[in-house]
Design a protein around this motif. Structure first.
Motif, PDB file in Angstrom:
ATOM      1  N   PHE A 100       0.839  -1.203   0.000  1.00 50.99           N
ATOM      2  CA  PHE A 100       0.000   0.000   0.000  1.00 50.99           C
ATOM      3  C   PHE A 100       0.874   1.253   0.000  1.00 50.99           C
ATOM      4  O   PHE A 100       0.625   2.200  -0.750  1.00 50.99           O
ATOM      5  CB  PHE A 100      -0.911  -0.026   1.229  1.00 50.99           C
ATOM      6  N   ALA A 101       1.914   1.290   0.836  1.00 48.76           N
ATOM      7  CA  ALA A 101       2.814   2.448   0.871  1.00 48.76           C
ATOM      8  C   ALA A 101       3.599   2.588  -0.424  1.00 48.76           C
ATOM      9  O   ALA A 101       3.941   3.701  -0.841  1.00 48.76           O
ATOM     10  CB  ALA A 101       3.768   2.323   2.052  1.00 48.76           C
ATOM     11  N   LEU A 102       3.871   1.471  -1.090  1.00 52.18           N
ATOM     12  CA  LEU A 102       4.645   1.491  -2.329  1.00 52.18           C
ATOM     13  C   LEU A 102       3.843   2.053  -3.500  1.00 52.18           C
ATOM     14  O   LEU A 102       4.415   2.672  -4.404  1.00 52.18           O
ATOM     15  CB  LEU A 102       5.124   0.074  -2.656  1.00 52.18           C
ATOM     16  N   SER A 103       2.528   1.878  -3.466  1.00 53.31           N
ATOM     17  CA  SER A 103       1.711   2.208  -4.638  1.00 53.31           C
ATOM     18  C   SER A 103       0.837   3.445  -4.471  1.00 53.31           C
ATOM     19  O   SER A 103       0.316   3.963  -5.468  1.00 53.31           O
ATOM     20  CB  SER A 103       0.802   1.014  -4.987  1.00 53.31           C
ATOM     21  N   GLN A 104       0.674   3.953  -3.263  1.00 56.14           N
ATOM     22  CA  GLN A 104      -0.251   5.057  -3.043  1.00 56.14           C
ATOM     23  C   GLN A 104       0.515   6.357  -2.793  1.00 56.14           C
ATOM     24  O   GLN A 104       1.722   6.363  -2.573  1.00 56.14           O
ATOM     25  CB  GLN A 104      -1.158   4.752  -1.841  1.00 56.14           C
ATOM     26  N   ALA A 105      -0.245   7.444  -2.832  1.00 57.98           N
ATOM     27  CA  ALA A 105       0.333   8.753  -2.547  1.00 57.98           C
ATOM     28  C   ALA A 105       0.759   8.837  -1.080  1.00 57.98           C
ATOM     29  O   ALA A 105       0.340   8.025  -0.238  1.00 57.98           O
ATOM     30  CB  ALA A 105      -0.678   9.855  -2.870  1.00 57.98           C
ATOM     31  N   ARG A 106       1.591   9.816  -0.781  1.00 61.78           N
ATOM     32  CA  ARG A 106       2.156   9.907   0.573  1.00 61.78           C
ATOM     33  C   ARG A 106       1.082  10.043   1.648  1.00 61.78           C
ATOM     34  O   ARG A 106       1.142   9.375   2.685  1.00 61.78           O
ATOM     35  CB  ARG A 106       3.110  11.096   0.651  1.00 61.78           C
ATOM     36  N   TYR A 107       0.102  10.907   1.403  1.00 65.47           N
ATOM     37  CA  TYR A 107      -0.894  11.133   2.453  1.00 65.47           C
ATOM     38  C   TYR A 107      -1.768   9.888   2.641  1.00 65.47           C
ATOM     39  O   TYR A 107      -2.166   9.556   3.769  1.00 65.47           O
ATOM     40  CB  TYR A 107      -1.746  12.361   2.133  1.00 65.47           C
ATOM     41  N   ARG A 108      -2.049   9.163   1.556  1.00 61.95           N
ATOM     42  CA  ARG A 108      -2.811   7.919   1.697  1.00 61.95           C
ATOM     43  C   ARG A 108      -1.994   6.852   2.417  1.00 61.95           C
ATOM     44  O   ARG A 108      -2.526   6.081   3.233  1.00 61.95           O
ATOM     45  CB  ARG A 108      -3.225   7.415   0.325  1.00 61.95           C
ATOM     46  N   ALA A 109      -0.700   6.790   2.109  1.00 58.47           N
ATOM     47  CA  ALA A 109       0.156   5.832   2.794  1.00 58.47           C
ATOM     48  C   ALA A 109       0.212   6.130   4.293  1.00 58.47           C
ATOM     49  O   ALA A 109       0.200   5.205   5.128  1.00 58.47           O
ATOM     50  CB  ALA A 109       1.559   5.867   2.191  1.00 58.47           C
ATOM     51  N   LEU A 110       0.265   7.425   4.653  1.00 60.54           N
ATOM     52  CA  LEU A 110       0.286   7.787   6.076  1.00 60.54           C
ATOM     53  C   LEU A 110      -1.026   7.429   6.750  1.00 60.54           C
ATOM     54  O   LEU A 110      -1.046   6.920   7.882  1.00 60.54           O
ATOM     55  CB  LEU A 110       0.567   9.279   6.214  1.00 60.54           C
ATOM     56  N   VAL A 111      -2.142   7.656   6.058  1.00 57.78           N
ATOM     57  CA  VAL A 111      -3.447   7.271   6.607  1.00 57.78           C
ATOM     58  C   VAL A 111      -3.511   5.758   6.810  1.00 57.78           C
ATOM     59  O   VAL A 111      -4.037   5.259   7.820  1.00 57.78           O
ATOM     60  CB  VAL A 111      -4.575   7.757   5.676  1.00 57.78           C
ATOM     61  N   ALA A 116      -3.691   1.103  10.326  1.00 52.88           N
ATOM     62  CA  ALA A 116      -3.165  -0.212  10.693  1.00 52.88           C
ATOM     63  C   ALA A 116      -2.736  -0.248  12.155  1.00 52.88           C
ATOM     64  O   ALA A 116      -3.015  -1.220  12.888  1.00 52.88           O
ATOM     65  CB  ALA A 116      -1.993  -0.565   9.784  1.00 52.88           C
ATOM     66  N   GLU A 117      -2.051   0.799  12.625  1.00 53.84           N
ATOM     67  CA  GLU A 117      -1.619   0.832  14.021  1.00 53.84           C
ATOM     68  C   GLU A 117      -2.818   0.875  14.964  1.00 53.84           C
ATOM     69  O   GLU A 117      -2.811   0.250  16.033  1.00 53.84           O
ATOM     70  CB  GLU A 117      -0.710   2.045  14.256  1.00 53.84           C
ATOM     71  N   ALA A 118      -3.841   1.606  14.559  1.00 50.88           N
ATOM     72  CA  ALA A 118      -5.035   1.670  15.416  1.00 50.88           C
ATOM     73  C   ALA A 118      -5.729   0.313  15.506  1.00 50.88           C
ATOM     74  O   ALA A 118      -6.141  -0.126  16.599  1.00 50.88           O
ATOM     75  CB  ALA A 118      -5.993   2.723  14.877  1.00 50.88           C
ATOM     76  N   VAL A 119      -5.868  -0.372  14.371  1.00 46.30           N
ATOM     77  CA  VAL A 119      -6.530  -1.682  14.369  1.00 46.30           C
ATOM     78  C   VAL A 119      -5.713  -2.687  15.172  1.00 46.30           C
ATOM     79  O   VAL A 119      -6.261  -3.487  15.950  1.00 46.30           O
ATOM     80  CB  VAL A 119      -6.731  -2.172  12.914  1.00 46.30           C
ATOM     81  N   VAL A 120      -4.370  -2.661  15.021  1.00 45.98           N
ATOM     82  CA  VAL A 120      -3.528  -3.574  15.789  1.00 45.98           C
ATOM     83  C   VAL A 120      -3.646  -3.291  17.287  1.00 45.98           C
ATOM     84  O   VAL A 120      -3.750  -4.218  18.118  1.00 45.98           O
ATOM     85  CB  VAL A 120      -2.065  -3.471  15.313  1.00 45.98           C
ATOM     86  N   TRP A 152       6.250  -0.593   6.311  1.00 44.82           N
ATOM     87  CA  TRP A 152       5.698   0.642   5.731  1.00 44.82           C
ATOM     88  C   TRP A 152       6.825   1.577   5.299  1.00 44.82           C
ATOM     89  O   TRP A 152       6.780   2.149   4.193  1.00 44.82           O
ATOM     90  CB  TRP A 152       4.805   1.323   6.754  1.00 44.82           C
ATOM     91  N   ALA A 153       7.835   1.729   6.142  1.00 44.73           N
ATOM     92  CA  ALA A 153       8.969   2.604   5.801  1.00 44.73           C
ATOM     93  C   ALA A 153       9.718   2.075   4.584  1.00 44.73           C
ATOM     94  O   ALA A 153      10.161   2.853   3.712  1.00 44.73           O
ATOM     95  CB  ALA A 153       9.902   2.748   6.994  1.00 44.73           C
ATOM     96  N   ALA A 154       9.858   0.747   4.484  1.00 38.32           N
ATOM     97  CA  ALA A 154      10.528   0.174   3.315  1.00 38.32           C
ATOM     98  C   ALA A 154       9.747   0.486   2.034  1.00 38.32           C
ATOM     99  O   ALA A 154      10.332   0.839   0.994  1.00 38.32           O
ATOM    100  CB  ALA A 154      10.687  -1.332   3.495  1.00 38.32           C
ATOM    101  N   GLY A 155       8.437   0.351   2.112  1.00 42.43           N
ATOM    102  CA  GLY A 155       7.620   0.691   0.942  1.00 42.43           C
ATOM    103  C   GLY A 155       7.742   2.147   0.545  1.00 42.43           C
ATOM    104  O   GLY A 155       7.839   2.481  -0.651  1.00 42.43           O
ATOM    105  N   MET A 156       7.787   3.049   1.534  1.00 44.11           N
ATOM    106  CA  MET A 156       7.910   4.472   1.238  1.00 44.11           C
ATOM    107  C   MET A 156       9.268   4.786   0.614  1.00 44.11           C
ATOM    108  O   MET A 156       9.370   5.578  -0.336  1.00 44.11           O
ATOM    109  CB  MET A 156       7.716   5.285   2.517  1.00 44.11           C
ATOM    110  N   MET A 157      10.328   4.173   1.148  1.00 39.16           N
ATOM    111  CA  MET A 157      11.659   4.444   0.608  1.00 39.16           C
ATOM    112  C   MET A 157      11.798   3.929  -0.822  1.00 39.16           C
ATOM    113  O   MET A 157      12.371   4.606  -1.685  1.00 39.16           O
ATOM    114  CB  MET A 157      12.721   3.817   1.517  1.00 39.16           C
TER     115      MET A 157
END
Length: 411
Positions: A100-111, A116-120, A152-157
């Motif tokens: 998801f972080a690899l394919s979406q825009a930055r703000y969507r990836a942050l959302v 995910a953290e909230a659900v976990v 998530w960070a790996a996908g963003m990088m």
């Protein structure tokens, strides 16, 4: 040494999707809990595998539908967390969040990361016996969040790196296209330059040859000496024209011949200092030419020196066709140079008692006449040097060509 690209860049999209399917199958086979865990959670084995199949499908489809895959993995995680399973399902969530972080825009990836953290976090609270967000919950939440944030960070990088690489490729393509366009412009400009040079050389030379040939034909019977002079002039002009043409055509060859190349190049680039010989050569046609030099002659840039010579040459060529008398004037100024060539025209030549010359009734640039390549070439030469150009009929007859070239020197 040629370095191979990474494996992920060598695989096709179909192969990458197949790899995701293999990972999903591995999770499905690896995720069977013990009977004691199922008994404690109150979940049947069939129900467990149903939820586990959803997780595996989410991982397998994360590259095709990253949003749907993340949503299914989070919903499945929350369901499994309600039965007390919070560790194993978080791995599938991390895989889906990476894509998801690899394919979406930055703000969507942050959302997506926050969701995910909230659900976990909520899922771990649901899976604990106390249902409280205590210190034990915080320690567990941090342990589960670390791999999720890492994926998530790996996908963003990787996404940023791909965007950077795409920008470099686009820049390289733009630069390559710019070089191609520049090369095309250079070729077109060189073709126009050669065309102008050939026109000026051939138009002047052929005009002189035609006039001398006509003179020789009329006097060959009664005045053979005069005919011999005409033939000599024809030979001289034709040889000069051939040398100039050879020098111009040499630039089209990959390896111009070494013999006589320098001399030919010099002949192909005459300057204003060669005007006396041009006037003498033109005078052999019967055209009476007066040359005036105003100001102190000085060294000029080669392009302006050549352009000025060619303008005088082309203007005198037209005068040979239309008049019996012409005046060429070169005026040197501190900040530039002016060139003016005028003739009296056929009608004025007849009124003054001079023999008129056969030719068109109008000059090449007249409103009713044909706009020839000569005037067009003169305008192009002046425009390339950033100067001014004017050509037209005089009020009392005749034609005037005027050009001014800036030399870039202070006044």
């Amino acid at each position: 040494m040629h370095l191979r690209p990474p494996l992920t860049k060598r695989l096709t999209r179909v192969q990458l999707v197949g790899l995701d399917v293999a990972v999903g199958i591995a999770l499905l086979l690896w995720g069977r809990p013990t009977d004691a865990q199922l008994a404690t959670a109150g979940l049947s084995l069939r129900g467990w595998y149903a939820l586990l199949t959803l997780l595996a499908c989410a991982v397998a489809a994360k590259r095709l539908w990253p949003r749907l895959a993340l949503g299914v993995s989070l919903a499945t995680y929350a369901t499994m967390a309600a039965y007390g399973f919070v560790k194993f399902p978080s791995l599938a969530v991390a895989f889906c969040l990476y894509q998801f972080a690899l394919s979406q825009a930055r703000y969507r990836a942050l959302v997506g990361l926050v969701l995910a953290e909230a659900v976990v976090g909520v899922g771990m609270a649901m899976g604990s016996s106390s249902m409280l967000f205590d210190n034990a919950w915080a320690a567990m939440w941090l342990g589960q969040s670390a791999p999720i944030v890492a994926f998530w960070a790996a996908g963003m990088m990787i996404r940023s790196q791909r965007a950077h690489d795409a920008g470099l490729r686009a820049q390289a393509e733009r630069q390559a296209q710019a070089r191609i366009e520049e090369a095309q412009r250079t070729v077109i400009e060189e073709r126009l330059r050669i065309a102008r040079e050939l026109h000026d050389v051939m138009a002047h030379s052929m005009s002189v040859i035609a006039v001398q040939a006509g003179v020789g034909r009329h006097v060959i019977t009664g005045h053979p000496d005069e005919a011999a002079k005409a033939l000599t002039a024809i030979e001289t002009v034709s040889r000069t024209a051939l040398r100039e043409m050879r020098a111009l055509l040499d630039v089209l060859r990959e390896e111009p011949p070494a013999d006589d190349t320098a001399a030919a190049s010099d002949l192909a680039k005459p300057g204003l200092s060669d005007l006396p010989s041009l006037i003498e050569q033109t005078g052999r046609t019967g055209l009476q030419v007066e040359l005036r030099i105003r100001g102190a002659a000085r060294q000029l840039p080669p392009s302006i020196d050549l352009a000025g010579y060619r303008i005088v040459q082309e203007a005198l060529t037209n005068s040979v066709k239309h008049s019996a008398t012409a005046r060429a004037q070169v005026s040197y100024h501190p900040d530039g140079i002016e060139i003016e060539v005028t003739d009296e025209g056929r009608d004025c030549a007849g009124l003054s008692g001079r023999p008129g010359r056969p030719g068109p009734a109008v000059a090449p640039d007249s409103p009713g006449g044909h706009v020839g390549h000569g005037l067009i070439g003169m305008r192009e030469r002046v425009a390339l040097s950033g100067g001014d150009f004017a050509a037209g009929h005089l009020p009392l007859g005749g034609f005037r060509v005027w050009a001014r070239f800036p030399t870039g020197e202070p006044a």
